[in-house]
Design an enzyme around this catalytic site. Sequence first.
Site, PDB file in Angstrom:
ATOM      1  N   LYS A 108       0.821  -1.220   0.000  1.00  0.00           N
ATOM      2  CA  LYS A 108       0.000   0.000   0.000  1.00  0.00           C
ATOM      3  C   LYS A 108       0.848   1.261   0.000  1.00  0.00           C
ATOM      4  O   LYS A 108       0.433   2.289  -0.516  1.00  0.00           O
ATOM      5  CB  LYS A 108      -0.955   0.004   1.196  1.00  0.00           C
ATOM      6  CG  LYS A 108      -2.085  -1.003   1.022  1.00  0.00           C
ATOM      7  CD  LYS A 108      -3.148  -0.875   2.089  1.00  0.00           C
ATOM      8  CE  LYS A 108      -4.276  -1.865   1.851  1.00  0.00           C
ATOM      9  NZ  LYS A 108      -5.168  -2.006   2.974  1.00  0.00           N
ATOM     10  N   LYS A 122      -5.477 -10.232  -6.240  1.00  0.00           N
ATOM     11  CA  LYS A 122      -6.625 -10.645  -5.420  1.00  0.00           C
ATOM     12  C   LYS A 122      -7.835  -9.761  -5.712  1.00  0.00           C
ATOM     13  O   LYS A 122      -7.672  -8.586  -6.049  1.00  0.00           O
ATOM     14  CB  LYS A 122      -6.169 -10.651  -3.962  1.00  0.00           C
ATOM     15  CG  LYS A 122      -6.780  -9.712  -3.058  1.00  0.00           C
ATOM     16  CD  LYS A 122      -6.163  -9.695  -1.691  1.00  0.00           C
ATOM     17  CE  LYS A 122      -6.183  -8.217  -1.290  1.00  0.00           C
ATOM     18  NZ  LYS A 122      -5.971  -7.911   0.073  1.00  0.00           N
ATOM     19  N   LYS A 162     -11.594  -4.368  -3.051  1.00  0.00           N
ATOM     20  CA  LYS A 162     -12.454  -3.182  -3.157  1.00  0.00           C
ATOM     21  C   LYS A 162     -11.734  -2.055  -3.856  1.00  0.00           C
ATOM     22  O   LYS A 162     -12.357  -1.165  -4.406  1.00  0.00           O
ATOM     23  CB  LYS A 162     -12.764  -2.644  -1.751  1.00  0.00           C
ATOM     24  CG  LYS A 162     -13.543  -3.564  -0.887  1.00  0.00           C
ATOM     25  CD  LYS A 162     -13.597  -3.009   0.538  1.00  0.00           C
ATOM     26  CE  LYS A 162     -13.505  -4.154   1.497  1.00  0.00           C
ATOM     27  NZ  LYS A 162     -13.814  -3.928   2.856  1.00  0.00           N
TER      28      LYS A 162
HETATM   29  P1  TYM Z   1     -10.814  -6.329   4.631  1.00  0.00           P
HETATM   30  O1  TYM Z   1     -11.848  -5.315   4.969  1.00  0.00           O
HETATM   31  O2  TYM Z   1      -9.862  -6.005   3.522  1.00  0.00           O
HETATM   32  O3  TYM Z   1     -11.482  -7.711   4.269  1.00  0.00           O
HETATM   33  C1  TYM Z   1     -12.432  -8.343   5.127  1.00  0.00           C
HETATM   34  C2  TYM Z   1     -12.231  -9.843   5.092  1.00  0.00           C
HETATM   35  O4  TYM Z   1     -12.337 -10.337   3.748  1.00  0.00           O
HETATM   36  C3  TYM Z   1     -11.193 -11.129   3.420  1.00  0.00           C
HETATM   37  N1  TYM Z   1     -10.884 -10.939   1.995  1.00  0.00           N
HETATM   38  C4  TYM Z   1     -10.683 -11.940   1.128  1.00  0.00           C
HETATM   39  N2  TYM Z   1     -10.690 -13.275   1.287  1.00  0.00           N
HETATM   40  C5  TYM Z   1     -10.460 -14.040   0.186  1.00  0.00           C
HETATM   41  N3  TYM Z   1     -10.218 -13.519  -1.050  1.00  0.00           N
HETATM   42  C6  TYM Z   1     -10.192 -12.179  -1.251  1.00  0.00           C
HETATM   43  N4  TYM Z   1      -9.971 -11.673  -2.458  1.00  0.00           N
HETATM   44  C7  TYM Z   1     -10.422 -11.324  -0.128  1.00  0.00           C
HETATM   45  N5  TYM Z   1     -10.469  -9.970   0.036  1.00  0.00           N
HETATM   46  C8  TYM Z   1     -10.743  -9.756   1.343  1.00  0.00           C
HETATM   47  C9  TYM Z   1     -10.074 -10.555   4.296  1.00  0.00           C
HETATM   48  O5  TYM Z   1      -9.030 -11.488   4.469  1.00  0.00           O
HETATM   49  C10 TYM Z   1     -10.815 -10.263   5.584  1.00  0.00           C
HETATM   50  O6  TYM Z   1     -10.919 -11.420   6.375  1.00  0.00           O
HETATM   51  N6  TYM Z   1      -7.460  -5.570   8.234  1.00  0.00           N
HETATM   52  C11 TYM Z   1      -8.707  -6.232   7.923  1.00  0.00           C
HETATM   53  C12 TYM Z   1      -9.848  -5.870   8.846  1.00  0.00           C
HETATM   54  C13 TYM Z   1      -9.548  -6.074  10.279  1.00  0.00           C
HETATM   55  C14 TYM Z   1      -9.505  -7.323  10.962  1.00  0.00           C
HETATM   56  C15 TYM Z   1      -9.202  -7.002  12.314  1.00  0.00           C
HETATM   57  C16 TYM Z   1      -9.697  -8.653  10.577  1.00  0.00           C
HETATM   58  C17 TYM Z   1      -9.285  -5.099  11.178  1.00  0.00           C
HETATM   59  N7  TYM Z   1      -9.066  -5.659  12.422  1.00  0.00           N
HETATM   60  C18 TYM Z   1      -9.083  -7.998  13.272  1.00  0.00           C
HETATM   61  C19 TYM Z   1      -9.594  -9.637  11.536  1.00  0.00           C
HETATM   62  C20 TYM Z   1      -9.286  -9.316  12.865  1.00  0.00           C
HETATM   63  C21 TYM Z   1      -9.105  -5.849   6.518  1.00  0.00           C
HETATM   64  O7  TYM Z   1      -8.730  -4.806   6.013  1.00  0.00           O
HETATM   65  O8  TYM Z   1      -9.982  -6.711   5.941  1.00  0.00           O
END
Ligand code: TYM
Length: 338
Positions: free
Chosen positions: A114, A200, A203
Amino acid sequence: MQVVSGIQPTGNLHLGNYLGAIRNWVSMQDDIGDDGQCLFFLADLHAISLPHDPVQLKRSTLEMTAALVACGVDPSRSVLFNQAQVPAHAEMQWLLNGTARMGWLNRMTQWKDKSGKNREGQSIALFTYPVLQAADVLLYQATHVPVGDDQKQHLELARDIAQKFNTDFASEDAPVFTLPDPYIPPEAARIMSLRDGTAKMSKSDPSDLSRINLTDDADTIMKKVKKAKTDPEPLPSELEGLEGRAEALNLVSIFASLAGISKEQVLVDFGGQGFGAFKPALGELLTESFAPVTARFRELMQDREALDAILAKGAAKARERSAPTLKATYEALGLVRG
Ligand code: TYM
């Protein structure tokens, strides 16, 4: 069992989020019974680590709440909240900043991706983002964290922070933090972009054709699947035949994951057929799977007050659940709180 996980309320909930994480949130919630608790949250504090529009963030927080409920997260059984209403998250992050090491954060691949070539110009929040994520799970003594594969490294960091804190500030028989384990679905660990099988699904991809959104209607889903990048070969009958065919493998994985069957079975059913036959079948499966969720989402979005109430109630519970660990952390550090 303490299940904790979060999602950033930026953009739409897409198929990667759904298959990689949210579907498991719901199944863990449904299976947990009296053996534990589930806490799920909107990571709105994480969302300010990149440039953002405040009006949009507010709207997205409510939309993502509706999307999670539409997918089956039940606020009467799981604690559903947004971080901003639970100050313990930001407090805990600061307390853990004393334990996290610069070198650990420097190694985070999401930070590297990023920040790109402009590290000096990034917010400090983007760099310390994984410490807030550690705070999110350690606050509730999480044992299981259902996430996609891209979050694995952040959870390893949470374990490292917990371990170092316990070693430095707690006795072996009374650790302050539980070491959390990621729970990653093997068949949908990383759903890839529909336009590029090596990136991947995300969003932040500028092309909406790269992802299926929860809010897409049947025509849009079908159009996106038909436009998905593929190759001219028919599908093979065995898994080895997908080697070196990232886009084909991705579509087969999505089909398998949605249908609840193995990739091998998909190839038994479709082996020898071209994408002209496979894509409409996949489009229909996606539409069937998402239609009830999309309808429920639209209904929930009609009542903003009900969504606010869900978050307020969840936040009250989260504040209560986080209090003992926050207190223990202050005490372990020798901080006098009065
Ligand atoms: P975020 O908002 O990017 O995504 C939310 C969840 O979706 C999963 N994910 C995917 N899984 C499979 N294939 C994909 N292409 C894909 N894109 C997204 C992510 O792995 C995630 O589980 N940092 C985290 C949010 C967060 C969090 C936490 C998660 C903040 N604190 C504590 C777990 C525990 C994030 O940006 O996820």
